[in-house]
Design a protein around this motif. Sequence first.
Motif, PDB file in Angstrom:
ATOM      1  N   SER A   1       0.791  -1.144   0.068  1.00 24.80           N
ATOM      2  CA  SER A   1       0.109   0.091  -0.022  1.00 24.80           C
ATOM      3  C   SER A   1       0.866   1.044   0.116  1.00 24.80           C
ATOM      4  O   SER A   1       0.202   2.286  -0.078  1.00 24.80           O
TER       5      SER A   1
ATOM      6  N   VAL B   1      -5.191  -0.800   6.250  1.00 25.20           N
ATOM      7  CA  VAL B   1      -5.583  -0.375   4.966  1.00 25.20           C
ATOM      8  C   VAL B   1      -6.561  -0.972   4.242  1.00 25.20           C
ATOM      9  O   VAL B   1      -7.550  -0.592   3.410  1.00 25.20           O
TER      10      VAL B   1
ATOM     11  N   PRO C   1      -1.225   6.044   3.847  1.00 24.08           N
ATOM     12  CA  PRO C   1      -0.780   4.752   4.337  1.00 24.08           C
ATOM     13  C   PRO C   1       0.650   5.180   5.088  1.00 24.08           C
ATOM     14  O   PRO C   1       0.797   4.738   6.110  1.00 24.08           O
TER      15      PRO C   1
END
Length: 281
Positions: free
Chosen positions: A213, A252, A260
Amino acid sequence: MTQVHAPVRSRIPAHVQVQRPAHLKQILDETERALEHAAQLIVWTGPVGRGKTLAAHLLIERVCARDDTKHAARYLLAAGSDQHKGTARQAAGARLLYTEILGAIISTTRAREVGVQGMARDIVNYCRADGTRLVVVDEAGALSAEQLRGIAMITDCARDEGVPLTVLLVGMDGLAHKLAGTPQVRRRVKRSFLFPDWLVADVARFVLAHAPSLRASRHTPDFGPAIHKLVALAGGELSRLETVCQMLEDSVREDPNQAPLMTAVLLASELKQEWEDVAAI
């Protein structure tokens, strides 16, 4: 004694200690090639968090896969075995180590019946019969000088018996200092590998591999500072950094709209106190 170091380029701060994949492969390849020679003692040293234990398990997997037997390599954790202090108890310390090794790879009470040399022969003979050619002793810095001399006796016995048994000592920098103070053991070390500081790019690759992410953020100005902060909060330890990455990915998935990089740093900040509390116990 040959030492292998990573090339010295622009390094990250000393407190940032993350395994460098390319160098890990170099150490594994050269150590595995060294196993083809006669009985010997090999040493891996470096500060905490550099991936020494990870590399040791990878090496064991390689050796067992190559020999097609799970007995080809054995793992022993030596932490806490250095509990005998004073010259009057040094022999007992050596015997304790042999008892632990025998318990790990032989499971017999013979350690109580024979002397140190007898136990060394037992270990070598068992390894020869079972096809074991590598014994890894992790956290070897916990061993006393007498225990290290006992380890060296195993390799001496293996060499005399013509058994290609390698003992790999794995530990932090204290192990190197301890070996320097025991020349009769240091002279038996054939190869020595140092796990040094790693580079910013290596840290980033590790984080991106474990936290996909973050990949969309890797070209932003905040990425580099966040990586430094993240690893510093993790205490420079690979397992802690991986834990942060795993928790980030879980977070996430639950909320794809969060940032993130910021979330990773917040998670590391929250976990830092938990790690410190555990370390204080």
